[in-house]
Design a protein around this motif. Structure first.
Motif, mmCIF file in Angstrom:
data_model
loop_
_atom_site.group_PDB
_atom_site.id
_atom_site.type_symbol
_atom_site.label_atom_id
_atom_site.label_comp_id
_atom_site.label_asym_id
_atom_site.label_seq_id
_atom_site.Cartn_x
_atom_site.Cartn_y
_atom_site.Cartn_z
ATOM 1 N N ARG A 1 0.839 -1.206 0.000
ATOM 2 C CA ARG A 1 0.000 0.000 0.000
ATOM 3 C C ARG A 1 0.866 1.244 0.000
ATOM 4 N NH1 ARG A 1 -5.403 0.881 1.556
ATOM 5 N NH2 ARG A 1 -4.763 2.736 2.704
ATOM 6 N N ASN A 2 0.399 2.226 -0.730
ATOM 7 C CA ASN A 2 1.182 3.430 -0.946
ATOM 8 C C ASN A 2 0.964 4.447 0.177
ATOM 9 O OD1 ASN A 2 2.338 5.782 -2.065
ATOM 10 N ND2 ASN A 2 2.083 4.885 -4.100
ATOM 11 N N VAL A 3 2.015 4.702 0.931
ATOM 12 C CA VAL A 3 1.929 5.667 2.033
ATOM 13 C C VAL A 3 2.866 6.826 1.760
ATOM 14 C CG1 VAL A 3 2.182 6.035 4.507
ATOM 15 C CG2 VAL A 3 1.474 3.809 3.656
ATOM 16 N N ASN A 4 2.350 8.016 1.941
ATOM 17 C CA ASN A 4 3.173 9.215 1.811
ATOM 18 C C ASN A 4 3.384 9.812 3.197
ATOM 19 O OD1 ASN A 4 3.616 12.206 1.620
ATOM 20 N ND2 ASN A 4 3.710 11.708 -0.557
ATOM 21 N N VAL A 5 4.634 9.917 3.596
ATOM 22 C CA VAL A 5 4.949 10.534 4.887
ATOM 23 C C VAL A 5 5.592 11.886 4.620
ATOM 24 C CG1 VAL A 5 6.048 10.225 7.124
ATOM 25 C CG2 VAL A 5 5.400 8.222 5.788
ATOM 26 N N GLU A 6 4.930 12.924 5.095
ATOM 27 C CA GLU A 6 5.476 14.266 4.922
ATOM 28 C C GLU A 6 6.029 14.744 6.257
ATOM 29 O OE1 GLU A 6 2.640 17.424 4.126
ATOM 30 O OE2 GLU A 6 4.150 18.804 4.915
ATOM 31 N N TYR A 7 7.288 15.119 6.265
ATOM 32 C CA TYR A 7 7.880 15.567 7.527
ATOM 33 C C TYR A 7 8.926 16.645 7.308
ATOM 34 C CZ TYR A 7 11.104 11.785 6.156
ATOM 35 O OH TYR A 7 11.928 10.942 5.468
ATOM 36 N N VAL A 8 9.213 17.314 8.369
ATOM 37 C CA VAL A 8 10.057 18.509 8.435
ATOM 38 C C VAL A 8 9.257 19.688 7.888
ATOM 39 C CG1 VAL A 8 12.239 19.601 8.014
ATOM 40 C CG2 VAL A 8 12.142 17.116 8.145
ATOM 41 N N SER A 9 9.270 19.857 6.555
ATOM 42 C CA SER A 9 8.531 20.957 5.956
ATOM 43 C C SER A 9 8.714 22.260 6.731
ATOM 44 C CB SER A 9 7.035 20.620 5.834
ATOM 45 O OG SER A 9 6.880 19.458 5.045
ATOM 46 N N ALA A 10 9.935 22.470 7.209
ATOM 47 C CA ALA A 10 10.239 23.735 7.880
ATOM 48 C C ALA A 10 10.242 24.842 6.835
ATOM 49 C CB ALA A 10 11.596 23.648 8.562
ATOM 50 N N ASN A 11 9.741 26.004 7.202
ATOM 51 C CA ASN A 11 9.783 27.123 6.268
ATOM 52 C C ASN A 11 11.230 27.422 5.895
ATOM 53 O OD1 ASN A 11 7.020 27.513 6.338
ATOM 54 N ND2 ASN A 11 7.152 28.856 8.125
ATOM 55 N N PRO A 12 11.476 27.678 4.619
ATOM 56 C CA PRO A 12 12.860 27.888 4.188
ATOM 57 C C PRO A 12 13.328 29.301 4.528
ATOM 58 C CG PRO A 12 11.395 28.055 2.322
ATOM 59 C CD PRO A 12 10.538 27.717 3.498
ATOM 60 N N THR A 13 13.299 29.616 5.812
ATOM 61 C CA THR A 13 13.665 30.974 6.221
ATOM 62 C C THR A 13 14.820 30.987 7.200
ATOM 63 O OG1 THR A 13 11.978 30.874 7.953
ATOM 64 C CG2 THR A 13 11.351 31.896 5.862
ATOM 65 N N GLY A 14 15.479 29.831 7.387
ATOM 66 C CA GLY A 14 16.614 29.808 8.290
ATOM 67 C C GLY A 14 16.974 28.393 8.654
ATOM 68 N N PRO A 15 18.025 28.241 9.454
ATOM 69 C CA PRO A 15 18.442 26.895 9.851
ATOM 70 C C PRO A 15 17.405 26.229 10.750
ATOM 71 C CG PRO A 15 19.744 28.563 10.984
ATOM 72 C CD PRO A 15 18.861 29.294 10.036
ATOM 73 N N MET A 16 17.501 24.931 10.851
ATOM 74 C CA MET A 16 16.524 24.201 11.651
ATOM 75 C C MET A 16 16.818 24.329 13.142
ATOM 76 S SD MET A 16 16.365 20.746 9.374
ATOM 77 C CE MET A 16 15.175 19.915 10.426
ATOM 78 N N HIS A 17 15.759 24.343 13.931
ATOM 79 C CA HIS A 17 15.964 24.305 15.368
ATOM 80 C C HIS A 17 15.638 22.899 15.888
ATOM 81 C CE1 HIS A 17 11.710 25.947 15.128
ATOM 82 N NE2 HIS A 17 11.562 24.796 15.753
#
Length: 583
Positions: A122-138
RNA sequence: GCGCCCUUAGCUCAGUUGGAUAGAGCAUUCGCCUUCUAAGCGAACGGUCACAGGUUCGAAUCCUGUAGGGCGCGCCA
């Protein structure tokens, strides 16, 4: 294979046989039968509720039915005894040889042990992070990144076809702010004194090198130009640079994505309009005025006609606007289009990993997916609670403006990606997580990462010694799978094998519940069973793994140690943590 | 005011989708190194599963209500 699922099938088959004989009435529903490990080890190894759920429809007393079933189950291969207990449970005790065979399964499958066909592709899509591209990750982003990445690996191991996806929010007002912030850094690079960064712009110095690059590429061409001339150019460059920064952080954390989807590209390709038209066609769009939220009137509230989606028809509390007053799409509108796009690309199940501050967003998005796909696809949104960064029990004070903000990258560089990944899974996703930078590198059992790694390293220490203790013996897993395991009789040895044999069930349970933290907990239990066995060998010499006088016992125990190491390695691979062989 | 999440041992938390006498770690107390890593292990102590009802063979788990904590609440993403 998950042995409990197998026993459930065998029990159902036994019921079917009794029905065929006419001993039990036809038409019984066996779906509610479970076969589980009982909590109390005194109750055997497999426990079933079959008699209790079938008693009423069969018109029998639970314990009578239980006894009838138990008599049949007791003679199944691998079963030592079947007893009726309590209100009608049937407890199965399994033979030592049954467990020896499970250890052979582990050795034969290697780190592939635990893989399941449950997902059936079965086809599962996992979407993660998706941080706004406005700076480094916290650090908070890091938690979502790890939870998503590990959940994706887990689902893949459970037999799903997984797509790992990142959604780039490059179309909203925030990226315009980013572009303006970059323009300021660009002027700075041209020699201008910019002073303190104005309120409302991004103050971080990560834009400084990008500003320098812009100055090098464009000279002073845009220094005094009107915003309309440079905004898009600066925005594209800034987003590219920030995305590169984020991808770098993700790489350092060992987090992978298959697909990066751009919101801007989706909007420009007309995807949002198409999704909107689709909803119009379904009669789910109207112009209307929303009531103000009760008990909390926003200051500048005034009734206003809006383009609304009937999300309340699908379980949401109120209908939601899809257009801003200037006619552009709301974030929700493009997100509907985006989820529709994921479904069109094949996703039957979509999982979004979001921060807990998006909790208010869940109902409307679930409603939208229901509306758009007509129930053909399901959406599960996992919310990750905050991470509290600590050092020696004291919260680490952070302020973006004061420049004391600790980025995810700094934490990774400090304690290592393996530690970050593991610690992020030591709580279920919806619980707050204290991340103590001092404790997580301690070499003690307070530190769960160490505790599990130590078990693996200890096992490999034994395997190294085994090469000398058993000269000429083939210690490869495949060879050990054929060894004589009859020497494994001690309670602690069998207990460890039972733990190992639980791995396929843990994978399936965690995958089905979308709860990757269960893997980390499970590995802690395996490590505990192993450390326990190890120490038993200190007190009882005969239980030591390597017996100079008894080659057969040594070989059997090396097989057990090897099996333990393989299962731990298999679990750590799902977590994306490197198993260490020496510490 | 409304919605979502949370409340389990002194502390931090699990709890296998409704199973039997609710489990770990820390802390406290007491034991275990001539030995494959004591970087570890064992034992004891510790509970009204926030509270009150309900559903059924059976509830920490599901439903309703109450109290406390967190997050969110019309053109921010």
């Amino acid at each position: 294979m998950n042995l409990f699922a197998e026993f459930k099938n065998r029990i159902a088959a036994t019921v079917a046989a009794l029905q065929a004989e006419g001993t039990l009435p036809a038409g019984l529903d066996t779906a509610k039968i479970t076969a589980e490990p009982p909590r109390d080890a005194n109750h055997g190894e497999v426990s079933t509720n079959a008699a209790m759920v079938l008693a009423k429809p069969a018109g029998m007393k639970p314990r009578d039915l239980a006894q009838m079933l138990a008599d049949r189950l007791a003679v199944l291969p691998g079963v030592d005894s079947a007893e009726v207990a309590g209100p009608g449970f049937i407890n199965l005790r399994l033979a030592a040889s049954f467990w020896h065979d499970r250890l052979r399964d582990v050795l034969a499958a290697g780190t592939g042990y635990g893989a399941s066909t449950m997902g059936a592709g079965r086809n599962v899509n996992v979407e993660y992070v998706s941080a706004n591209p406005t700076g480094p990750m916290h650090v908070g982003h890091g938690r979502g990144a790890v939870v998503g990445d590990v959940l994706a690996s887990l689902l893949a191991k459970a037999g799903y076809a997984v797509t790992r996806e990142y959604y780039i929010n490059d179309a909203g007002a925030q990226v315009d702010v980013l572009a303006r912030s970059l323009h300021l850094r660009y002027r700075e690079a041209l020699g201008e004194s910019i002073g303190e960064i104005p309120e409302g712009l991004y103050p971080g110095d990560y834009l400084v090198p990008v500003g320098q690059a812009m100055a090098a590429d464009f000279g002073d061409r845009f220094r005094d130009a009107p915003e309309a001339e440079w905004l898009e150019i600066f925005r594209l460059r800034a987003v590219d640079a920030m995305l590169a920064l984020i991808k770098d952080d993700l790489a350092a954390l060992g987090v992978r994505h298959d697909v990066f989807s751009s919101e801007l590209a989706l909007v420009e390709a007309g995807g949002v309009q198409a999704a909107f038209d689709e909803l119009v066609g379904k009669g789910l769009i109207y112009e209307g005025v929303l009531e103000p939220p009760k008990g909390m009137l926003p200051e500048d509230w005034e009734p206003r006609p809006q383009t609304l989606f009937r999300s309340s028809d699908f379980g949401d509390d109120v209908d939601r606007p899809l257009k801003k007053s200037d006619g552009s799409w709301t974030y929700f509108a493009s997100d509907i289009a985006y989820h529709f796009d994921k479904h069109r690309r094949g996703a039957q199940t979509m999982i979004d990993i979001l921060g807990a501050d998006h909790g208010g967003y869940v109902k409307r998005m679930v409603a939208a997916v229901k509306a758009m796909t007509g129930g053909a696809a399901e959406l599960d949104i996992k919310l990750c609670q905050m991470v509290n960064l600590m050092r020696d029990g004291q919260p680490v004070k952070m302020s973006k403006r004061a420049g004391t903000f600790v980025t995810l990258r700094e934490v990774i560089d400090d304690v290592g990606k393996d530690v970050v990944r593991f610690i992020m899974l030591t709580r279920k996703n919806d619980a707050h997580l204290d991340f103590d930078l001092a404790k997580v590198t301690e070499q003690s059992k307070d530190n769960p990462v160490f505790y599990v790694q130590y078990a693996h390293a200890r096992a490999h220490s034994v395997l190294r010694h085994a090469v000398e203790a058993l000269p000429g013996a083939d210690l490869a897993p495949a060879a050990l799978a054929k060894a004589d395991l009859a020497a494994l009789t001690d309670e602690a040895e069998i207990a460890l094998i039972k733990q190992l044999a639980a791995w396929p069930r843990v994978v399936e349970g965690a995958a089905e519940a979308h709860e990757p933290h269960r893997i980390a907990y499970y590995l802690g239990e395996v490590a505990a069973a192993f450390h326990s066995l190890w120490n038993k060998g200190r007190e009882t010499t005969e239980l030591r793994f390597l017996q100079p006088e008894r080659q057969d016992a040594s070989l059997a125990r090396v097989a057990l140690v090897r099996g333990m190491a393989l299962v731990v390695a298999s679990g750590l691979m799902v977590l994306g943590v490197t198993p260490v062989e020496e510490m």
